[in-house]
Design a protein around this motif. Structure first.
Motif, short mmCIF file in Angstrom:
data_model
loop_
_atom_site.label_atom_id
_atom_site.label_comp_id
_atom_site.label_asym_id
_atom_site.label_seq_id
_atom_site.Cartn_x
_atom_site.Cartn_y
_atom_site.Cartn_z
N PHE A 1 0.70 -1.11 -0.13
CA PHE A 1 -0.20 -0.13 -0.13
C PHE A 1 0.89 1.19 0.11
CE2 PHE A 1 0.57 -1.23 4.33
CZ PHE A 1 0.90 -0.35 4.98
N THR A 2 0.16 2.45 -0.36
CA THR A 2 0.83 3.70 -0.54
C THR A 2 -0.02 4.47 -0.15
OG1 THR A 2 2.58 3.13 -2.10
CG2 THR A 2 2.01 5.51 -1.74
N ASN A 3 0.05 5.57 0.44
CA ASN A 3 -0.68 6.66 1.37
C ASN A 3 -2.14 6.05 1.84
OD1 ASN A 3 1.11 8.84 0.67
ND2 ASN A 3 0.15 8.68 -1.42
N LEU A 4 -1.82 4.72 2.43
CA LEU A 4 -3.11 3.93 2.86
C LEU A 4 -3.88 3.38 1.86
CD1 LEU A 4 -3.96 6.20 6.26
CD2 LEU A 4 -2.38 3.98 6.19
N ARG B 1 -7.93 1.92 7.19
CA ARG B 1 -8.47 2.94 8.21
C ARG B 1 -7.91 2.65 9.46
NH1 ARG B 1 -10.67 7.45 6.58
NH2 ARG B 1 -12.12 7.28 4.88
N ALA B 2 -7.90 1.59 9.82
CA ALA B 2 -7.30 0.89 11.25
C ALA B 2 -6.55 -0.28 11.08
CB ALA B 2 -8.39 0.80 12.17
N VAL B 3 -5.55 -0.50 11.92
CA VAL B 3 -4.89 -1.72 12.26
C VAL B 3 -4.97 -2.13 13.80
CG1 VAL B 3 -2.46 -2.89 11.85
CG2 VAL B 3 -3.38 -1.04 10.22
N ASN C 1 -1.34 7.25 8.66
CA ASN C 1 -0.17 7.38 7.66
C ASN C 1 0.21 5.97 7.55
OD1 ASN C 1 1.99 6.99 9.62
ND2 ASN C 1 1.39 8.82 10.28
N ASP C 2 1.27 5.82 6.47
CA ASP C 2 1.80 4.39 5.97
C ASP C 2 2.59 3.84 7.28
OD1 ASP C 2 0.61 4.61 3.61
OD2 ASP C 2 2.34 4.81 2.48
N GLU C 3 3.17 4.82 7.86
CA GLU C 3 4.20 4.20 9.05
C GLU C 3 3.25 3.52 10.03
OE1 GLU C 3 4.59 7.66 7.77
OE2 GLU C 3 6.03 6.83 6.39
N GLU C 4 2.20 4.33 10.46
CA GLU C 4 1.48 3.70 11.42
C GLU C 4 0.48 2.34 10.99
OE1 GLU C 4 -1.48 6.85 12.32
OE2 GLU C 4 -0.14 8.03 13.56
N ALA C 5 0.37 2.12 9.66
CA ALA C 5 -0.31 0.94 9.20
C ALA C 5 0.73 -0.09 9.35
CB ALA C 5 -0.93 1.27 8.02
#
Length: 119
Positions: free
Chosen positions: A79-82, A104-106, A113-117
């Motif tokens: 994925f990119t940009n969620l 939306r959530a993990v 953002n991508d890092e959080e995902a």
């Protein structure tokens, strides 16, 4: 040469018939084109709205949220940009995700953002 009264009436009637026919054809063409092509306008946007919650015909449509649970191991998507932009065939992701879906959530935590995902 002068035209008689009946000749003038014939010319006027012919001109009015011509204008009526022309107007009818224009209305018919516009109506048929609208009937055929308006449903196609925004067709890609409608597909995107189902996955991204974008605008469709100037209206905001609510997103449909889908909860997906994976087994431990390789998930099989990128994925990119969620937004999901790659799915490995025959992977866990291939059985439950679609391209262009937005993350939306993990693990129950909303991500922005991508890092959080990243898992």
């Amino acid at each position: 040469h002068t035209l008689g009264e009946s000749s003038v009436k014939t010319v006027v009637i012919s001109a009015l018939s011509f204008l009526y026919d022309l107007g009818s054809r224009i209305v018919l063409i516009v109506f048929v084109q609208a009937l055929l092509f308006f449903p196609l306008c925004g067709r890609d946007n409608a597909a995107d709205a189902e996955t991204k919650g974008d605008y469709v015909h100037g209206e905001i449509h609510a997103e449909r949220l889908v909860e997906v649970t994976f087994e431990t191991g390789k998930l099989g998507f990128g994925f990119t940009n969620l937004y999901i932009n790659h799915i490995v065939p025959s992977s866990q992701a291939a059985r439950s995700l679609k391209l262009n879906w937005r993350i939306r959530a993990v693990n129950g935590k909303v991500v922005t953002n991508d890092e959080e995902a990243e898992v």
